[in-house]
Every structure is written in C-alpha cells, then in structure tokens.
Design a protein around this motif. Structure first.
Motif, PDB file in Angstrom:
ATOM      1  N   ARG A 172      51.837  63.426 -30.312  1.00 53.04           N
ATOM      2  CA  ARG A 172      50.499  63.711 -29.783  1.00 53.04           C
ATOM      3  C   ARG A 172      49.766  62.442 -29.363  1.00 53.04           C
ATOM      4  NH1 ARG A 172      50.453  67.536 -34.212  1.00 53.04           N
ATOM      5  NH2 ARG A 172      49.033  66.272 -35.491  1.00 53.04           N
ATOM      6  N   ASN A 173      50.313  61.292 -29.725  1.00 57.62           N
ATOM      7  CA  ASN A 173      49.684  60.004 -29.395  1.00 57.62           C
ATOM      8  C   ASN A 173      50.685  59.041 -28.757  1.00 57.62           C
ATOM      9  OD1 ASN A 173      46.838  59.993 -30.933  1.00 57.62           O
ATOM     10  ND2 ASN A 173      48.332  61.049 -32.202  1.00 57.62           N
ATOM     11  N   PRO A 174      51.424  59.509 -27.733  1.00 55.25           N
ATOM     12  CA  PRO A 174      52.488  58.654 -27.187  1.00 55.25           C
ATOM     13  C   PRO A 174      51.964  57.346 -26.591  1.00 55.25           C
ATOM     14  CG  PRO A 174      52.071  60.523 -25.738  1.00 55.25           C
ATOM     15  CD  PRO A 174      51.306  60.775 -27.000  1.00 55.25           C
ATOM     16  N   TRP A 175      50.810  57.384 -25.949  1.00 53.77           N
ATOM     17  CA  TRP A 175      50.290  56.185 -25.287  1.00 53.77           C
ATOM     18  C   TRP A 175      49.823  55.159 -26.326  1.00 53.77           C
ATOM     19  CZ3 TRP A 175      50.319  52.831 -21.755  1.00 53.77           C
ATOM     20  CH2 TRP A 175      49.234  52.018 -21.440  1.00 53.77           C
ATOM     21  N   THR A 176      49.045  55.625 -27.311  1.00 51.62           N
ATOM     22  CA  THR A 176      48.525  54.721 -28.337  1.00 51.62           C
ATOM     23  C   THR A 176      49.655  54.089 -29.140  1.00 51.62           C
ATOM     24  OG1 THR A 176      46.702  56.296 -28.541  1.00 51.62           O
ATOM     25  CG2 THR A 176      46.773  54.525 -30.136  1.00 51.62           C
ATOM     26  N   VAL A 177      50.559  54.930 -29.621  1.00 47.80           N
ATOM     27  CA  VAL A 177      51.687  54.431 -30.420  1.00 47.80           C
ATOM     28  C   VAL A 177      52.605  53.568 -29.561  1.00 47.80           C
ATOM     29  CG1 VAL A 177      53.705  55.097 -31.791  1.00 47.80           C
ATOM     30  CG2 VAL A 177      51.576  56.373 -32.017  1.00 47.80           C
ATOM     31  N   GLY A 178      52.768  53.958 -28.293  1.00 49.62           N
ATOM     32  CA  GLY A 178      53.646  53.223 -27.381  1.00 49.62           C
ATOM     33  C   GLY A 178      53.168  51.807 -27.127  1.00 49.62           C
ATOM     34  N   VAL A 179      51.843  51.631 -27.003  1.00 51.95           N
ATOM     35  CA  VAL A 179      51.284  50.291 -26.804  1.00 51.95           C
ATOM     36  C   VAL A 179      51.558  49.426 -28.038  1.00 51.95           C
ATOM     37  CG1 VAL A 179      49.141  48.971 -26.572  1.00 51.95           C
ATOM     38  CG2 VAL A 179      49.523  50.964 -25.131  1.00 51.95           C
ATOM     39  N   GLY A 180      51.382  50.016 -29.216  1.00 52.25           N
ATOM     40  CA  GLY A 180      51.668  49.291 -30.444  1.00 52.25           C
ATOM     41  C   GLY A 180      53.131  48.918 -30.562  1.00 52.25           C
ATOM     42  N   PHE A 181      54.011  49.829 -30.163  1.00 52.86           N
ATOM     43  CA  PHE A 181      55.457  49.582 -30.217  1.00 52.86           C
ATOM     44  C   PHE A 181      55.842  48.461 -29.249  1.00 52.86           C
ATOM     45  CE2 PHE A 181      59.953  50.410 -29.465  1.00 52.86           C
ATOM     46  CZ  PHE A 181      60.407  50.811 -30.718  1.00 52.86           C
ATOM     47  N   ALA A 182      55.243  48.508 -28.051  1.00 52.27           N
ATOM     48  CA  ALA A 182      55.517  47.466 -27.053  1.00 52.27           C
ATOM     49  C   ALA A 182      55.006  46.108 -27.521  1.00 52.27           C
ATOM     50  CB  ALA A 182      54.877  47.841 -25.718  1.00 52.27           C
ATOM     51  N   ALA A 183      53.838  46.107 -28.176  1.00 59.11           N
ATOM     52  CA  ALA A 183      53.293  44.851 -28.700  1.00 59.11           C
ATOM     53  C   ALA A 183      54.237  44.259 -29.747  1.00 59.11           C
ATOM     54  CB  ALA A 183      51.911  45.093 -29.309  1.00 59.11           C
ATOM     55  N   GLN A 184      54.793  45.139 -30.586  1.00 55.41           N
ATOM     56  CA  GLN A 184      55.679  44.692 -31.669  1.00 55.41           C
ATOM     57  C   GLN A 184      57.020  44.189 -31.140  1.00 55.41           C
ATOM     58  OE1 GLN A 184      54.639  45.273 -35.209  1.00 55.41           O
ATOM     59  NE2 GLN A 184      56.116  43.634 -35.370  1.00 55.41           N
ATOM     60  N   TYR A 185      57.578  44.879 -30.131  1.00 57.52           N
ATOM     61  CA  TYR A 185      58.939  44.566 -29.681  1.00 57.52           C
ATOM     62  C   TYR A 185      59.032  43.962 -28.284  1.00 57.52           C
ATOM     63  CZ  TYR A 185      60.780  46.866 -33.812  1.00 57.52           C
ATOM     64  OH  TYR A 185      61.095  47.207 -35.112  1.00 57.52           O
ATOM     65  N   PHE A 186      57.898  43.691 -27.665  1.00 52.39           N
ATOM     66  CA  PHE A 186      57.923  43.031 -26.354  1.00 52.39           C
ATOM     67  C   PHE A 186      57.126  41.729 -26.414  1.00 52.39           C
ATOM     68  CE2 PHE A 186      56.285  42.319 -22.011  1.00 52.39           C
ATOM     69  CZ  PHE A 186      57.502  42.165 -21.349  1.00 52.39           C
ATOM     70  N   ILE A 187      55.838  41.835 -26.783  1.00 50.39           N
ATOM     71  CA  ILE A 187      54.990  40.643 -26.838  1.00 50.39           C
ATOM     72  C   ILE A 187      55.488  39.667 -27.899  1.00 50.39           C
ATOM     73  CG2 ILE A 187      52.676  39.799 -27.413  1.00 50.39           C
ATOM     74  CD1 ILE A 187      51.520  42.336 -26.182  1.00 50.39           C
ATOM     75  N   LYS A 188      55.712  40.159 -29.109  1.00 48.83           N
ATOM     76  CA  LYS A 188      56.054  39.264 -30.230  1.00 48.83           C
ATOM     77  C   LYS A 188      57.395  38.541 -30.034  1.00 48.83           C
ATOM     78  CE  LYS A 188      54.599  37.977 -34.397  1.00 48.83           C
ATOM     79  NZ  LYS A 188      54.478  38.910 -35.511  1.00 48.83           N
ATOM     80  N   PRO A 189      58.484  39.238 -29.676  1.00 50.39           N
ATOM     81  CA  PRO A 189      59.753  38.528 -29.472  1.00 50.39           C
ATOM     82  C   PRO A 189      59.686  37.490 -28.350  1.00 50.39           C
ATOM     83  CG  PRO A 189      60.169  40.856 -29.784  1.00 50.39           C
ATOM     84  CD  PRO A 189      58.693  40.703 -29.629  1.00 50.39           C
ATOM     85  N   LEU A 190      58.999  37.823 -27.252  1.00 53.75           N
ATOM     86  CA  LEU A 190      58.867  36.860 -26.157  1.00 53.75           C
ATOM     87  C   LEU A 190      58.058  35.637 -26.589  1.00 53.75           C
ATOM     88  CD1 LEU A 190      58.328  39.039 -22.950  1.00 53.75           C
ATOM     89  CD2 LEU A 190      60.345  37.711 -23.600  1.00 53.75           C
ATOM     90  N   LEU A 191      57.055  35.867 -27.422  1.00 54.37           N
ATOM     91  CA  LEU A 191      56.282  34.748 -27.960  1.00 54.37           C
ATOM     92  C   LEU A 191      57.173  33.855 -28.823  1.00 54.37           C
ATOM     93  CD1 LEU A 191      52.876  36.370 -29.066  1.00 54.37           C
ATOM     94  CD2 LEU A 191      53.180  34.576 -27.352  1.00 54.37           C
TER      95      LEU A 191
END
Length: 319
Positions: free
Chosen positions: A66-85
């Motif tokens: 029911r919250n794909p966008w909200t959870v998806g942004v958090g998931f992307a932050a965890q596995y996209f932003i952080k590893p690239l950093l």
C-alpha cells in the motif's frame, strides 16, 4: 505511561550515552567486551533481528504494497545512495584495497533495528521505519552480496554466495521466527515488546563495543585515517536521505528515510567481513561504522526530538 514504561523510555533515549560508554570500554578495556566473538556475536545479532521480528505482523508486509512509493524511496536510499557513497569515498580518499572493501561492504548492508529506535526518538514514523528495515533486511539476501561483488570485486575476491547464505541465516531467519511468534502467540509477544526497544539499545551497544574491542590495536594505530571516510559516509547518507525525501514527502517521513539511509547493520558488515574475507583489515571500517552510525543517528534523533513536527505535516504512510 506507567512508571515502568517511563524508566524504559528514559533508558532507551540515553542511547548515545550507552554507545559512547561501550566505545570507551572497547578501546581501553577490550577484554571486557571481546568475549562476544564470532559465535556469540552471531547469536546476539540474530537475537537483535528476532526482537525486530517480534514487532511485526504479516499485515506489515501487506502495508508495503500500500506504500510502494514511500518504501521504494527508502529502499533506493539504502541500496543506491549509500553504496555509491561508500565506493566514491573509498576511491576519492584512495583507501587501501582491504579498507576500501570494508567501507563498501558496510555501505551495502541493510537497515538495523537501531534505526527504528532512533526514528522513535526523533518523532519520525516508527511503523514506516520498521517496514523499511524489514524490506531492506529481506532485500539484503540479494542486494548486499550483489552490490559488494559489483563495487568491491575489482579490489579483492568477494564470495557473493557465502555472503548471501550468512545474511539469510543471521538476518532473515530470526526475523521470520519473530514475525511468526507475533502472529501465532500475540499474548506472549505483547507482554515483551514494551522492553524490546531497550533490548535493542543494549544489544546494539554490545555489538558496537565488541568489534571496537576486537580491533582496538588497529584503531589506535590507524583509527584516525578511518574516522574521516566512515564519518563522511554516514553524514552524507543522513543529509542526502533527508534532502531527497523532502522533494516528495513531509517532515516526519523525511526524518524516517534520512535515519534509514544513514543507519544500517554495521554489526552485520563486521560479521560478514570476519567470516568471508581473509584480510582482518576488511572488518575495521565496519567496527568504526558501528560507532559512527550509532552516535550520528542517535545524536540526530535527539536533535530532531527537540524540533517540533509541523501541525499540517503531510502523512505519506497508509496504515
């Protein structure tokens, strides 16, 4: 709130103090905490995941849909932003191969229960935090070994299959046991979940102190050069997680995503480094990260606790 619950909350909100004390003990009295070695460390980490699972139900997983966008942004932050950093900082600062690998490994780890405690303290959305941690935990079985292999495989050999198996055993299995216990024995779990945040703080403190104690000698000789990259990793993750979220979400949700992005299971990174990499230096960034993550996250949470949430704040989470 009963007197008992007030005491539990007070002890929980003193999270930064316990982490500082654990760190000091780890550096100057390693023998007091190094008893928590590989097997017991694994057990403690598993119990931390179990205590998180006890707060979840199958309905929480349905809420994810029911919250794909909200959870998806958090998931992307965890596995996209952080590893690239992690990768960028390691390359820019020209860290040695084992230290760079360790920094990348810890940047690819899932969110930890400490983020749920920090979200609670910061007046963020605890239900959303738990949901994001759950999703990143489930995703860790694939994402942590895959991203570590992709970003660090050119530096040192990475056993992606071994990482996946260990992540499954230590993270997912205890979480599922906790969810099943909550689902089928709700009366029992309702009696103990009032103390699970404090258990999470105590275990997190021990899981901070033990890695520090185990690499205390290395930290005394090389710790200074590691504080900058690890602190930069977490500071940038907190900042970017919050700023990216503010484009779409309200204050409470943005705080939650920031904390989820900046805090992860560094203890898992330490365990995986010990079990799957021959060079002991790979584990050192995770040990430093445990402290930076817990201190930075808890300090930010205490700061936000004193910053009121706007009355008209957007509620982005569908219960």
């Amino acid at each position: 709130m009963s007197q008992y619950e007030k005491i539990i909350e007070t002890l929980t909100t003193l999270f930064p103090l316990w982490v500082i004390l654990g760190t000091i003990i780890g550096i100057y009295k390693p023998s007091a905490v190094t008893w928590l070695e590989t097997d017991l460390f694994t057990l403690g980490l598993g119990f931390l995941m179990l205590s998180m699972g006890l707060t979840l139900t199958f309905e929480d997983f349905r809420r994810c849909l029911r919250n794909p966008w909200t959870v998806g942004v958090g998931f992307a932050a965890q596995y996209f932003i952080k590893p690239l950093l992690g990768f960028t900082i390691a390359m820019v600062l020209k860290l040695s191969a084992p230290l760079a690998t360790g920094l990348i490994l810890v940047s690819c780890c899932p969110g930890g229960q400490a983020s749920n405690v920090a979200t609670y303290i910061s007046k963020g959305n605890v239900a959303l935090s738990v949901l994001m941690t759950t999703c990143s935990t489930v995703g860790a079985i694939v994402m942590t070994p895959l991203l570590t292999k992709l970003l660090a495989g050119q530096l040192v050999p990475v056993d992606a299959a071994g990482l996946a198996i260990s992540t499954f055993q230590v993270v997912l299995v205890p979480t599922i046991i906790g969810v099943l216990s909550n689902e089928f024995f709700p009366k029992f779990t309702s009696k103990i979940i009032t103390i699970t945040p404090l258990i999470g703080v105590i275990l997190t403190t021990l899981l901070c102190a033990s890695p520090i104690g185990q690499v205390a000698d290395v930290l005394k000789s090389q710790g200074a050069q590691l504080i900058l990259p690890v602190a930069a990793l977490h500071a940038a993750a907190f900042f970017l997680g919050y700023q990216v979220s503010k484009f779409s979400f309200g204050e409470s949700t943005s705080r939650t995503i920031s904390i989820e992005c900046g805090m992860q299971s560094s203890a898992l990174g330490f365990l995986l480094a010990q079990k799957h990499f021959t060079n002991p230096l790979v584990a050192v960034p995770s040990a430093v990260s445990v402290v930076c993550m817990a201190l930075g996250g808890s300090a930010l949470a205490v700061y936000w606790r004193n910053q009121p949430i706007p009355v008209d704040d957007k509620d982005d989470f569908k219960e």
